[in-house]
Enzyme design. Structure first.
Site, mmCIF file in Angstrom:
data_model
loop_
_atom_site.group_PDB
_atom_site.id
_atom_site.type_symbol
_atom_site.label_atom_id
_atom_site.label_comp_id
_atom_site.label_asym_id
_atom_site.label_seq_id
_atom_site.Cartn_x
_atom_site.Cartn_y
_atom_site.Cartn_z
ATOM 1 N N ASP A 59 82.017 41.088 56.657
ATOM 2 C CA ASP A 59 83.027 40.019 56.576
ATOM 3 C C ASP A 59 82.560 38.944 55.605
ATOM 4 O O ASP A 59 82.669 37.753 55.889
ATOM 5 C CB ASP A 59 83.285 39.417 57.958
ATOM 6 N N LYS A 89 76.291 28.063 69.211
ATOM 7 C CA LYS A 89 77.317 29.069 69.457
ATOM 8 C C LYS A 89 77.363 29.368 70.942
ATOM 9 O O LYS A 89 76.323 29.579 71.575
ATOM 10 C CB LYS A 89 77.032 30.346 68.671
#
Length: 922
Positions: free
Chosen positions: A723, A614
């Site tokens: 989420d 990431k």
């Protein structure tokens, strides 16, 4: 009472298949499966007959035992409220029919000419088909050289007909046996008749004859209709495509190659429609002689046997109709129109969009309660959302023998309006010249092949005396409002005057020196938190930012910002041992790339491992960096767990920030499920792709179980995900589910919830009501999201609330609506979803309870492959009575849960076997 009304309306919508006569009270219940098709295409057929002759009009039925039929004739001299000709009934409503129904016309006269309509209805809806009967007074022994011409014009067009003869001055024109008279709108010049601004009354059969003889030189069948668009409307609208000439049509009678009559209606070449809809392609053309039309799909001849469900080729209307389209219908469709003088072609591109089927959705708040005065008018509006073609009825609740309900508790109603969605203003109920008897409750009922929905409103009728009293009360109320408002304004003005006076007496002080004062400050970008952990309790590094601040009101100067990331020996990975590869995806603040990391496995330092890295995008902001660091620090305090994406290392020194995490080769759970859908599903993700693996029902339960285990671990670490969805669950090579994307996650230590205070893009279709409306996030709101994720799993990657706008979703959730049971799910597991969607957060199960329940289900089932053609009740180890399920076998979108203790509704087939309906027809 609400359950009784739902049961009653279900029976009503299925067109009284199990009805009971109000007058006799004798039941005649019969459970019959009905075909989606009602009338056989091509019947009745147009006919031409001499005066005194006989003709039989034939209507063929698909399911005669469950269908009712009635014959009508259109009266073009009388128009209804919608501007269309009035239908005159020729027969009563016929029942107990044979497959072929015949309406005979004997000893025909000129008055019998016109359009005859066959109208049928059953629980699948209504269908109408029509045919023209042309009556000739007498024909000459020698046949006419020209065939009968069929022309269609739009309202307001100019009709010009020419009769070819050597004696143009001796021509007379007749319409339906009556001579046409010259007037301001109809001009007859020699052998040419011209009618300006045509109307519905101008439809009919026109014949030109020689004066003094009964020799018919030529006849024309004229139809005047509304402008017909070229969209994918329903096939039962009785509309015709333009097959004749436009405003000036003189040249249609000479030899001519085919040509398009309405090119502007063929400009739309790409049709993107949801699965389950009806699609109609049109190629309106003409020529002389009249050309023929044929259809091709992807360059090959296209016939009915090439498609499941068949097609309708309406050559006389220049159209191709396909009902209930599926993704396999995608392709290029070409019409080829040709005669002996040439040919033309046109191509349409059809794209069928994937949709999960659902019953109609009614807009919240409609219809609304209405108040009307005696003698006045009123209307109710009902807005319907439906992918599949819906059928709509308006019902009025009535009293019989002083009661609104029968002995069995079902209310009495009468049908006041019915029709399909594409009919004119069927969503609006108009009431005119209202009387006191019209007061009461009205219901809008909408249904399709999946299910039905309904909403009600009340009509209050006031007399003139009641209105006068209301006016007096309103005047008194307005007087009080004016008095209070005047007093308030006077008070405000007094305060303003006092403030202005004080400002005059005490002038403002001189402003301070506004020269900017520069100072250098060093402050934490984000406060770090710590969570007790055996493996990473030392992770509490502070991130510092150095920036120049100004005390002036001007924006902060664009200066150099310096970020200090401390070196963490437990997690730091040498940047030179990392080889970046291709991108895997992008997030809200960064991107993820595949990489090869040498020596990251501490147990095998010489091993090259595949990892996911990431990193931030080039245009990332300070906030984006802070979010990535927050996610990194949160992952540091997490122990290794099989069902979450674990941190492997970080690169913080001498370059951009890299966060190294585990790599999942099979991508997201959503695409994993979609790629393994059986080819037979109507909404398969890719109809040309053979599934890599065939999933079992146990596989689906295992997916839900593994995600629940991962969430149980996160909850034990006091972490709220916020989420949770199938797109944020990754699948490894060994089919292990791993929860990912902690970008929205927040750690909690001393409080058990997180309240969002900033505006941003949120996953509304997965969010609990308290998170959606109050911005309060708890472990219980994650449980709600887990219920939606389970729905995604058992629909094999379906999209929640398909086709529902976000604004409408807010209203539906507030009203208690919930998604129905997926067809690939047991009753027991669906009840777990419903528990996750409980309106009260504290009544939802914990992740620990969900893990225990799913583990029990997983142990009790065997490896049976998915069979989507049958319900999944056979896999349920505990659900013995499936008839009391809260949803039907079909996969619709919503069910209503107004109260948490509301009893389950009876299934549709049980309704028909247990209940009768009381209705009266207006």
């Amino acid at each position: 009472m609400l359950s009784i009304l739902k049961v009653f309306i279900a029976i009503c919508f299925m067109e009284l298949v199990c009805s009971r006569s109000i007058t006799s009270g004798e039941p005649r219940a019969k459970d019959i499966r009905v075909s989606r098709h009602i009338l056989t295409p091509g019947y009745p057929e147009n006919a031409t007959v001499l005066v005194g002759g006989h003709v039989k009009l034939v209507c063929k039925l698909h399911q005669p035992a469950s269908t009712r039929l009635q014959w009508f004739k259109k009266d073009s001299n009388r128009l209804g409220p919608d501007g269309s000709p009035v239908l005159t009934a020729l027969t009563p409503l016929l029942e107990n029919l044979s497959k072929v129904n015949i309406f005979p016309l004997v000893n025909i006269s000129l008055e019998d000419a016109g359009e005859y309509v066959c109208k049928a209805e059953n629980s699948a809806g209504q269908a109408t088909r029509s045919a023209w009967v042309e009556v000739l007074s007498e024909v000459s022994e020698e046949p006419t050289e020209e065939p009968s011409e069929h022309l269609l014009l739009e309202l307001g067009d100019v009709l010009k007909l020419r009769c070819d003869t050597n004696r143009p001055g001796a021509v007379q024109w007749f319409k339906s046996g009556v001579r046409v008279q010259h007037n301001a709108r109809i001009q007859i010049r020699a052998a040419v008749m011209e009618i300006a601004d045509v109307t519905y009354e101008d439809s009919g059969v026109y014949v030109c004859m020689l004066r003094g003889t009964k020799e018919a030189l030529r006849n024309f069948t004229i139809t005047v209709a509304d402008a017909v668009g070229s969209g994918d409307d329903d096939d039962e609208d009785n509309g015709l495509d333009d097959i004749g000439p436009e405003t000036e049509n003189d040249q249609v009678y000479i030899s001519r190659a085919p040509y398009w009559t309405h090119t502007q209606r063929m400009e739309k070449k790409l049709y993107a429609v949801p699965a389950g809809n009806t699609v109609k392609f049109r190629c309106p053309a003409t020529g002389s002689p009249l050309p023929t039309i044929r259809w091709l799909k992807n360059g090959r001849e296209f016939r009915g046997e090439h498609r499941i469900g068949g097609i309708k080729l309406r050559h006389q209307h220049w159209s191709l109709v396909m009902e209930s389209v599926v993704p396999s219908d995608r392709g290029n469709y070409s019409c080829v129109v040709e005669n002996k003088y040439g040919s033309i072609a046109h191509t349409y591109l059809l794209d069928v969009l994937e949709r999960s089927p659902h019953r109609p959705i009614l807009q919240a708040g409609l219809p609304k309660n209405t108040t009307a005065i005696v003698g006045g008018d009123a209307q109710f509006l009902c807005k319907v959302y439906s992918d599949a073609q819906p059928h709509i009825q308006w019902l009025k609740h009535i009293e019989m023998n002083g009661s609104r309900y029968g002995p069995d508790g079902i209310p009495y109603v009468k049908i006041v309006k019915t029709g399909s969605l594409n009919m004119s203003e069927v969503e609006v109920l108009y009431l005119t010249n209202i009387s006191m008897e019209d007061a009461g409750e009205y219901s809008c009922l909408a249904g399709n092949s999946i299910g039905f929905s309904h909403q009600s409103a009340w009509l209050t009728v006031l007399s003139e005396e009641d209105v006068a009293k209301e006016v007096d009360l309103m005047e008194a109320k307005y007087t009080d409002i004016i008095i209070y408002a005047s007093g308030f304004l006077a008070l405000v003005m007094a305060i303003v005057i006092v403030v202005l006076c004080r400002m005059q007496v005490h002038p403002s002080r001189e402003p301070f020196d506004t020269l900017p004062v520069q100072k250098l400050s060093k402050f934490p970008l984000r406060r770090q938190y710590s969570v007790e952990s055996n493996s990473s309790g030392k992770s509490s590094a502070s991130l510092m930012r150095v920036a120049r601040l100004s005390s002036s009101c001007s924006p902060m100067l664009a200066g150099v910002m310096e970020f200090e990331l401390p070196y963490d020996p437990d997690w730091e990975f040498p940047r030179e041992n990392l080889t970046l590869g291709k991108p895997l995806g992008e997030g809200c603040f960064g991107q993820v790339v595949r990489a090869e990391a040498y020596g990251i496995n501490k147990e095998n330092q010489d091993h090259m491992a595949t990892v996911a890295v990431k990193m931030l995008k080039d245009d990332a902001t300070d906030k984006d960096l802070a979010d990535l660091i927050s996610e990194m620090e949160l992952m540091k305090v997490m122990d290794k767990h099989k069902n979450i994406i674990n941190l492997l290392g970080v690169c913080t020194q001498d370059g951009p920030l890299y966060v190294l995490v585990e790599y999942a080769s099979k991508g997201s759970l959503r695409e994993y499920l979609r790629a393994r859908r059986p080819p037979g599903m109507d909404y398969t993700f890719d109809v040309t792709k053979v599934p890599e693996e065939q999933l079992t029902f146990k596989d689906l339960v295992s997916c839900a179980y593994q995600v629940a285990r991962g969430m149980e671990y996160l909850a034990s670490k006091r972490c709220i995900h916020r989420d949770l969805a199938a797109r944020n669950v990754l699948v490894t090579e060994d089919n292990v589910m791993k929860i990912a994307d902690f970008g929205l996650a927040r750690g909690v230590h001393q409080i058990d919830y997180y309240k969002k205070t900033t505006n941003g893009r949120m996953p509304v279709k997965w969010m609990a009501p308290e998170a959606l409306f109050d911005r309060v996030y708890t472990h219980q709101s994650d449980v709600w999201s887990f219920g939606v994720l389970m729905w995604e799993i058992f629909t094999l990657g379906g999209s929640p609330y398909p086709g529902i706008p976000v604004e409408e979703l807010f209203k539906l959730l507030k009203e208690g609506h919930r998604m129905d049971k997926p067809s690939n799910c047991t009753h027991e597991l669906y009840m777990k979803m419903r528990e996750c969607w409980h309106a009260v957060p504290t009544q939802r199960p914990t992740f620990k309870q969900l893990v225990e329940e799913l583990d029990r289900v997983l142990v009790s089932i065997s490896d049976e492959y998915l069979d989507l053609s049958t319900p999944f009740e056979q896999y349920s180890p505990s659900c013995e009575d499936t008839s009391s399920s809260c949803s039907s076998d079909n996969d619709s979108v919503f069910t209503h849960d107004a109260l948490s203790t509301e009893p389950c509704l009876l299934g549709y087939h049980d309704v028909h076997s247990r209940m009768d309906l009381k209705t009266t027809m207006r």
